[in-house]
Motif scaffolding. Structure first.
Motif, PDB file in Angstrom:
ATOM      1  N   LYS A 184       5.761  10.099  -9.091  1.00 25.83           N
ATOM      2  CA  LYS A 184       5.903   9.012 -10.357  1.00 25.83           C
ATOM      3  C   LYS A 184       7.329   9.078 -10.316  1.00 25.83           C
ATOM      4  O   LYS A 184       8.217  10.000 -10.406  1.00 25.83           O
ATOM      5  CB  LYS A 184       5.329   9.987 -11.638  1.00 25.83           C
ATOM      6  N   THR A 185       7.868   7.745 -10.384  1.00 33.82           N
ATOM      7  CA  THR A 185       9.542   7.764 -10.695  1.00 33.82           C
ATOM      8  C   THR A 185       9.860   8.005 -11.991  1.00 33.82           C
ATOM      9  O   THR A 185      11.078   7.753 -12.145  1.00 33.82           O
ATOM     10  CB  THR A 185       9.921   6.474 -10.149  1.00 33.82           C
ATOM     11  N   ASN A 186       8.938   8.018 -12.898  1.00 42.19           N
ATOM     12  CA  ASN A 186       9.529   8.048 -14.607  1.00 42.19           C
ATOM     13  C   ASN A 186       9.496   9.709 -14.983  1.00 42.19           C
ATOM     14  O   ASN A 186       9.294   9.936 -15.743  1.00 42.19           O
ATOM     15  CB  ASN A 186       8.709   7.265 -15.404  1.00 42.19           C
ATOM     16  N   SER A 202      -5.425  -5.846  -7.539  1.00 43.92           N
ATOM     17  CA  SER A 202      -3.959  -6.146  -7.478  1.00 43.92           C
ATOM     18  C   SER A 202      -3.286  -5.830  -8.558  1.00 43.92           C
ATOM     19  O   SER A 202      -2.225  -5.212  -9.026  1.00 43.92           O
ATOM     20  CB  SER A 202      -3.607  -7.367  -7.222  1.00 43.92           C
ATOM     21  N   ASP A 262      11.103   6.496 -20.283  1.00 43.95           N
ATOM     22  CA  ASP A 262      10.388   6.315 -18.794  1.00 43.95           C
ATOM     23  C   ASP A 262      11.961   6.689 -17.881  1.00 43.95           C
ATOM     24  O   ASP A 262      12.031   7.495 -16.872  1.00 43.95           O
ATOM     25  CB  ASP A 262       9.920   5.285 -18.418  1.00 43.95           C
ATOM     26  N   LYS A 285      11.976  -5.232 -15.939  1.00 44.50           N
ATOM     27  CA  LYS A 285      11.950  -3.903 -15.922  1.00 44.50           C
ATOM     28  C   LYS A 285      11.570  -3.606 -14.537  1.00 44.50           C
ATOM     29  O   LYS A 285      12.327  -2.453 -14.080  1.00 44.50           O
ATOM     30  CB  LYS A 285      10.762  -3.630 -16.929  1.00 44.50           C
ATOM     31  N   MET A 304       1.899   0.739 -10.521  1.00 41.93           N
ATOM     32  CA  MET A 304       3.060   0.964  -9.793  1.00 41.93           C
ATOM     33  C   MET A 304       4.345   0.593 -10.533  1.00 41.93           C
ATOM     34  O   MET A 304       5.203   1.146 -10.840  1.00 41.93           O
ATOM     35  CB  MET A 304       3.205   0.630  -8.476  1.00 41.93           C
ATOM     36  N   PHE A 305       4.473  -0.564 -11.029  1.00 35.02           N
ATOM     37  CA  PHE A 305       5.520  -1.292 -11.640  1.00 35.02           C
ATOM     38  C   PHE A 305       5.414  -0.910 -13.268  1.00 35.02           C
ATOM     39  O   PHE A 305       6.571  -0.799 -13.893  1.00 35.02           O
ATOM     40  CB  PHE A 305       5.524  -2.614 -11.593  1.00 35.02           C
ATOM     41  N   ASN A 306       4.461  -0.800 -14.072  1.00 41.31           N
ATOM     42  CA  ASN A 306       4.493  -0.575 -15.375  1.00 41.31           C
ATOM     43  C   ASN A 306       4.442   0.897 -15.661  1.00 41.31           C
ATOM     44  O   ASN A 306       5.153   1.503 -16.467  1.00 41.31           O
ATOM     45  CB  ASN A 306       3.494  -1.119 -16.216  1.00 41.31           C
ATOM     46  N   GLN A 307       3.763   1.622 -15.121  1.00 36.90           N
ATOM     47  CA  GLN A 307       3.642   3.048 -15.211  1.00 36.90           C
ATOM     48  C   GLN A 307       4.244   3.898 -14.158  1.00 36.90           C
ATOM     49  O   GLN A 307       4.278   5.219 -14.287  1.00 36.90           O
ATOM     50  CB  GLN A 307       2.082   3.641 -15.249  1.00 36.90           C
ATOM     51  N   SER A 308       5.062   3.331 -13.248  1.00 34.97           N
ATOM     52  CA  SER A 308       5.896   4.011 -12.340  1.00 34.97           C
ATOM     53  C   SER A 308       5.041   5.037 -11.372  1.00 34.97           C
ATOM     54  O   SER A 308       5.789   6.040 -10.953  1.00 34.97           O
ATOM     55  CB  SER A 308       7.373   4.590 -12.978  1.00 34.97           C
ATOM     56  N   MET A 330       2.996  -6.241  -2.989  1.00 33.27           N
ATOM     57  CA  MET A 330       3.642  -5.382  -4.010  1.00 33.27           C
ATOM     58  C   MET A 330       3.930  -3.806  -3.142  1.00 33.27           C
ATOM     59  O   MET A 330       5.325  -3.521  -3.348  1.00 33.27           O
ATOM     60  CB  MET A 330       2.968  -5.148  -5.168  1.00 33.27           C
ATOM     61  N   ALA A 385      13.037   9.755 -15.690  1.00 39.74           N
ATOM     62  CA  ALA A 385      13.498   9.481 -14.278  1.00 39.74           C
ATOM     63  C   ALA A 385      14.881  10.007 -13.913  1.00 39.74           C
ATOM     64  O   ALA A 385      15.104  10.107 -12.752  1.00 39.74           O
ATOM     65  CB  ALA A 385      13.023   7.943 -13.856  1.00 39.74           C
ATOM     66  N   ALA A 408      -3.197  -2.139  -9.524  1.00 36.95           N
ATOM     67  CA  ALA A 408      -2.440  -1.617  -8.795  1.00 36.95           C
ATOM     68  C   ALA A 408      -0.958  -1.887  -9.187  1.00 36.95           C
ATOM     69  O   ALA A 408      -0.066  -0.993  -9.326  1.00 36.95           O
ATOM     70  CB  ALA A 408      -2.510  -2.008  -7.262  1.00 36.95           C
ATOM     71  N   TYR A 409      -0.897  -3.059  -9.825  1.00 39.69           N
ATOM     72  CA  TYR A 409       0.738  -3.755  -9.996  1.00 39.69           C
ATOM     73  C   TYR A 409       0.724  -2.887 -11.300  1.00 39.69           C
ATOM     74  O   TYR A 409       2.016  -2.387 -11.504  1.00 39.69           O
ATOM     75  CB  TYR A 409       0.870  -5.053 -10.335  1.00 39.69           C
ATOM     76  N   LYS A 410       0.212  -2.800 -12.407  1.00 39.33           N
ATOM     77  CA  LYS A 410       0.379  -1.982 -13.620  1.00 39.33           C
ATOM     78  C   LYS A 410       0.529  -0.567 -13.200  1.00 39.33           C
ATOM     79  O   LYS A 410       1.677   0.045 -13.736  1.00 39.33           O
ATOM     80  CB  LYS A 410      -1.001  -1.956 -14.403  1.00 39.33           C
ATOM     81  N   GLN A 416       4.066   4.012 -20.991  1.00 36.81           N
ATOM     82  CA  GLN A 416       3.308   2.758 -20.265  1.00 36.81           C
ATOM     83  C   GLN A 416       1.945   3.222 -20.138  1.00 36.81           C
ATOM     84  O   GLN A 416       1.042   2.115 -20.212  1.00 36.81           O
ATOM     85  CB  GLN A 416       4.142   2.267 -19.058  1.00 36.81           C
TER      86      GLN A 416
END
Lengths: 430, 276, 409
Positions: free
Chosen positions: C40-42, C363, A128, A102, C370-374, B120, A132, C366-368, A398
């Protein structure tokens, strides 16, 4: 003089440093340049369709999907390339780590990359990605091809729909089912389970009753770790989050019961699968793939010792969809393959080779597909298929899922009270 | 004397305890790599020797999952990274350690600050950069590894160069050595333990790197070991025995190389001392 | 002999500046700019950096297309009055007219306020007219009675408002209990594991510094934990901690360290201990190697004279070795702490932050985000907060242990 020598040496090392990378990267640069060709050959070797690719005039469509190792994708690609001579397919194999896949996709999409024309996406990503603007709405293509949303698995189509537009079509749906030991559970209870006409409390009673029989150590296993699977399992316990209080209370009863393993709160699919395959549990909630595992060498439980039942309050939908990159430069060809693999002959090849449930409803009764997937001939399985429930919809799934996981896992591990949790969960779902 | 003996024995007990603890997980991986998948879990899970030992895991990992190519890529990328990082870091560390200039502490602080950000955060912009330059799926990723290796390399090198006595360079200076020659002929050999440490650490950081590699290099041809290993599972199952076999395939050559490399380096240090 | 730097010497640090500038500072600054936006990218309304109101022309065109597509289908519904049919056709005509202006649109652009008003008026009138028809004919079975309002909702999202939020993200951070909890978890993990690693690593380095036969072999073996990529070793530990089949949890249970094999990853303390053990296992050799490199430069003569003076090994260590290798210790501690503070893989793989978020590190959070919730905007804010904490720790280290790393003796 000294200055000159120094400058020379300095530039020499810098060049050295650069060429150290330059050399290898120029080789790999070549590889990148060749990628499309070599990928064709690699693919050709994989699909035994070398003769088709020989001409090299095909427009190449790139799809991003993981390899399930069962030849399904290869079969579909081969079928597609034999069915026409305009397009070829270049399959970029994604990892099976779904989170990783993903973020790879999101990173590529957000850079505006047109590298992947098609991508296979998890049911919960579609919203999502559609929001986007990364993926292309498919309704006009479907209209031109004469496809209707009614022809596909309902739950999967819902997952691929955002603001009334269809953004992704089902590759195959997956859903939660209850596996149980038909050699332990007597006829009467077995029939009740298969009909789906039972409650979670009754299931727990059965698990407590039959625990220990036939060498089992525990009664029932499911997924209760703090991860996406918890949202699925809770979805089934709470009847699509309509009965949050009762559902969570029962779930906690399961967790605290002697009929579940002590560490059920860290169980994911593989733990639940292992417990069943190794003959340690009588019941196990999981996805249909467990059936295939039972047939492998080393499984302590055989398929004929096993039956499948629907879960009492509906089966949470999962599985994979196919979507088109909004930035694709080969949209026509991309649609041709997308349609082929989700509804055309390719869907049949894909599901029958891999033993999946077809997402295109017409194939559920196809003889080849039925032969490849014994589960489709099981009453309990079909009942479950017809009773799928989607995960809660949200503009930011999410975020919701993450919050739900934390809240419910806290309750199940005894850190918060039921009432507070119910208030929190219901607040999140609003 | 006997006090010394006791001390030695304590040392040895510590070493042995350390080795046992260090090696045990690897030992467990090693024996698991010969087990069929079914024996990883279930009744046979604690057996040392598998009931039905098999080499299938190695076959799958080596011939089907392309682990050898991944090992090759990992070695090449880590080596390239190590070479340029050591060169760049020692050049700048030498200047930082030996010369006065404005903003030296700011520079060191900046380098340190870079090391404070979680990795990241650089991934998105670096991907965009690589995408625009059309160098995704290539060895160019090594350059991006500088973000995880350079800061600590520079700091460690500076600490080590600072410990090298100035007197030696004075002599060299009188002999007419340029800054460049002084660095490579005088400082570099004396600071060899520090250089070696920096090299190993850069190598292993690059070797372990996952996030950048898996974002920038999706093509199988340029995948590294950590990324390739994530292919040894399917959506719900982790193939433990294959992962174990792959880990063995990865670790053994690494150790052999480090062992060889270390002998040469140790010899190099000894030589330098004699010359001095 | 410490001299001023000339241009010649500047060339020596130029490569470093280039590397750090291009591959670290530039990307960090780019990510920093996210913190001032609700990025937010989503979500197409937040999927960019907008300082003023703009129009997503591409999406608008697409939505117009859908309106006509849906109305086309609903026009054919039997029982529709002529008047309603005419209204439908009017809407279609309006739509066709307005969408013609955006035929070749590619994305989000700034438009004049007149255009914006025109768009808003158009959307309002379409909504008004179509909802009237659907209400009036609630007995008819339209295909898109539910779809059309959704498209209108989608259409409203084509008007993109400024998502510049200034420092609001940072204000949010101050009230974010999840952040403070994660900070606590991270600090606890860092303090425990770095302390253990320093003590064990120091002992190991001292032992390895002795010229004993076969120590080269020991040094090489010490690299094993390190040569296994973290992503893999974390997985292997999770297998060894398994509540039913894990060999480590089995051993701990049988020597009475834990009550039940399954307790290992279930309680917050057990999970934390598991993470610490795995981390200490993996990074003690790293610490030892760094310290060893420092020890090797210490003049052997000093040890000899100390032993002639009758100093025992412990006293020698504290009065001679320790002060001499202080810079090495500082560097080792500093970089280990920075690493430990950013722990991600281990926790993500071993516990995923559970139980009940009891082990979530900064981390992982932050990862969740950025990458899970965009949610790159707030994710970057969390990263900034995290960096400030790390910076404070780094400053404390340098102050306490002395800044002699930077300046030459």
């Amino acid at each position: 003089m000294k200055k000159k020598v120094l400058a020379l040496l300095l530039s020499a090392t810098m060049v050295m440093g650069v060429t150290a990378c330059g050399n290898s990267s120029s080789t790999s640069g070549d590889t990148t340049a060749e990628t499309s060709d070599t990928a064709v050959t690699a693919e050709a070797a994989k699909t035994d369709a070398a003769e088709n690719k020989g001409d090299g005039n095909r427009e190449m469509i790139t799809i991003f999907r993981s390899d399930d190792g069962n030849g399904a994708m290869e079969a579909a690609i081969k079928g597609f390339e034999e069915s026409q001579d305009k397009y070829g397919v270049n399959w970029v194999v994604a990892t099976n780590d779904t989170d990783q896949t993903k973020s790879q996709l999101n990173t590529a999409f957000s850079a505006g990359s047109s590298e992947y024309d098609l991508a296979s996406i998890d049911t919960v990503w579609a919203g999502d990605m559609a929001a986007a603007g990364y993926i292309e709405p498919l309704d006009s293509y479907m209209k031109d091809a004469g496809r209707s949303v009614a022809d596909y698995n309902k739950g999967s189509i819902q997952a691929g729909t955002y603001n009334a537009k269809t953004y992704a079509l089902p590759l195959y749906p997956d859903f939660g089912v209850l596996f149980f030991r038909s050699d332990i559970v007597p006829e009467e209870d077995s029939a009740k389970l298969v009909s789906g006409d039972y409650t979670w409390d009754e299931l727990l009673a059965m698990a407590e009753k039959y625990k220990g029989e036939g060498g089992t150590k525990t009664g029932i296993t499911f997924q209760a770790n703090q991860y996406e699977g918890l949202v699925c399992n809770a979805n089934e316990f709470t009847s699509n989050y309509t009965k949050v209080k009762d559902g969570l209370e029962v779930m906690k009863k399961f967790v605290d019961s002697d009929a579940t393993p002590d560490d059920i709160l860290v169980y994911q699919e593989s733990e639940a699968c292992n417990s069943y395959v190794n003959g340690e549990t009588v019941f196990s909630r999981n996805w249909p793939y467990v059936w295939g595992t039972l047939a492998t060498e080393g499984s302590a439980v055989a398929q004929d010792q096993t039956n499948v039942a629907p879960l009492p309050e509906g089966a949470c939908i999962g599985g994979w969809l196919v979507a088109m990159n909004a930035k694709s430069e080969h949209k026509e060809g991309a649609w041709a393959f997308l349609d082929y693999i989700t509804a055309g002959e390719g869907q049949k090849l894909f599901t029958s080779t891999g033993g999946y449930v077809p997402g295109y409803t017409a194939y559920v009764e196809d003889a080849d597909v039925l032969a490849a997937n014994q589960l489709l001939s099981k009453e309990g399985f079909i009942t479950a298929l017809n009773n799928t429930i989607a995960r809660p919809a949200s503009d930011n799934y999410q975020e919701l899922s993450d919050a739900l996981q934390i809240s419910m896992h806290k309750y199940l591990s005894g850190k918060t009270e039921l009432d507070a949790t119910v208030t929190e969960v219901e607040g999140l779902l609003k | 004397m006997s006090k010394n003996k006791v001390f030695n024995i304590v040392c040895w007990i510590f070493i042995i305890a350390f080795l046992v603890v260090s090696v045990f997980p690897f030992f467990w991986i090693f024996i698991s790599s010969f087990k069929p998948e079914a024996e990883i879990f279930g009744a046979n899970c604690y057996r040392i020797i598998a009931e039905n030992p098999t080499l299938d895991n190695y076959k799958v990992v080596i011939f089907e999952k392309g682990m050898i190519r991944a090992v090759g890529n990992s070695f090449a990328m880590s080596a390239i990274t190590t070479i340029y990082v050591v060169v760049v870091a020692s050049m700048s560390a030498y200047i930082i350690s030996r010369f006065k200039f404005k903003g030296k502490s700011i520079l060191m602080g900046l380098i340190l600050a870079v090391a404070m950000f979680p990795q990241m955060i650089v991934i998105g912009p670096i991907f965009n950069m690589f995408y625009k330059m059309n160098i995704l799926n290539s060895y160019w990723v090594c350059l991006a590894y500088s973000t995880i290796t350079l800061p600590s390399a520079v700091w460690i090198m500076v600490a080590h160069f600072n410990q090298v006595p100035l007197a030696l360079e004075e002599a060299a200076k009188i002999d007419g050595c340029s800054t460049w020659m002084t660095l490579w002929k005088i400082i570099f050999p004396i600071a060899a333990p520090g250089v070696f440490t920096t090299a190993i650490m850069s190598f292993i950081s690059a070797w372990n790197e996952y996030l950048l590699s898996c974002t920038l290099n999706i093509d199988e041809k340029v995948q590294t070991v950590p990324v390739r290993l994530s292919y040894l599972k399917d959506q719900f199952t982790v193939f433990w025995s294959q992962i174990s076999a792959a880990t063995v395939v990865v670790v053994i050559p690494t150790l052999l190389i480090v062992l060889l490399f270390q002998k040469r380096i140790v010899a190099g240090i000894a030589n330098g001392a004699v010359k001095e | 002999m410490v001299k001023r730097m000339t241009f010649k010497q500047f060339l020596f640090i130029l490569p470093l500046l280039v590397f750090i500038g291009v591959f670290s500072i530039y990307p960090i600054v780019v990510s920093l700019s996210y913190t001032f936006f609700d990025y937010k990218t989503n979500d197409q309304q937040h999927n960019g950096f907008y300082l003023s109101e703009q129009l997503n022309e591409k999406l608008f065109y697409e939505d117009c297309d859908y309106i006509n597509y849906f109305i086309d289908a609903d026009k054919t519904v039997e029982g529709l009055s002529d008047e309603d049919l005419a209204t439908f056709e009017d809407v279609e005509a309006d739509t066709t007219a307005i969408m013609a202006k955006y035929e070749n649109a590619t994305g989000v652009t700034k438009v004049s306020s007149d255009v914006m008003e025109e768009i808003t008026a158009y959307i309002d009138s379409v909504e008004q007219r179509t909802s009237d028809i659907y209400e009036r004919n609630s007995d008819l079975e339209f295909y898109n009675a539910e779809n059309l309002p959704q498209i209108i909702k989608d259409m409203r999202s084509t008007i993109v408002e400024s998502n510049f939020i200034g420092a609001a993200g940072f204000t949010q951070l101050l009230h974010d209990t999840r952040f403070s909890k994660a900070l606590g978890n991270t600090l606890l993990f860092t303090v425990i594991s770095v302390t253990l690693e320093l003590v064990l690593g120091m002992l190991l380095a001292l032992v390895m510094d002795k010229a004993i036969r076969g120590i080269g072999m020991v040094r090489t073996i010490a690299l094993i934990p390190w040569a296994i990529p973290t992503a893999v070793s974390a997985m292997i530990w999770s297998y060894m901690y398994d509540g039913s089949y894990g060999v480590i949890s089995k051993i701990f249970e049988s020597i009475g360290l834990i009550s039940k094999q399954s307790a290992m990853l279930l309680t917050a303390q057990g999970a934390l201990a598991s993470i610490v053990i795995s981390d200490v296992w993996k990074t003690t050799p790293y610490m030892a190697l760094l310290l060893l490199a420092g020890l090797q430069v210490v003049d052997r003569g000093l040890y000899e004279s100390a032993s002639i003076d009758g100093a025992g090994p412990v006293r020698t260590f504290f009065s001679i070795t320790l002060p001499l290798i202080k810079p090495s210790i500082l560097v080792a501690l500093l970089f280990r702490t920075l690493d430990a503070f950013r722990v991600y893989d281990l926790i993500a793989i071993l516990t995923g932050g559970g139980p009940g978020n009891g082990t979530e590190s900064l981390s992982v959070y932050a990862y969740k985000l950025m990458f899970n919730q965009s949610n790159y905007g707030y994710g970057s804010v969390v990263v900034m907060g995290m960096t400030v904490c790390v910076a404070i720790i780094a400053i404390i280290y340098v102050k306490v242990l002395g800044a002699d790393v930077v300046s030459n003796n």
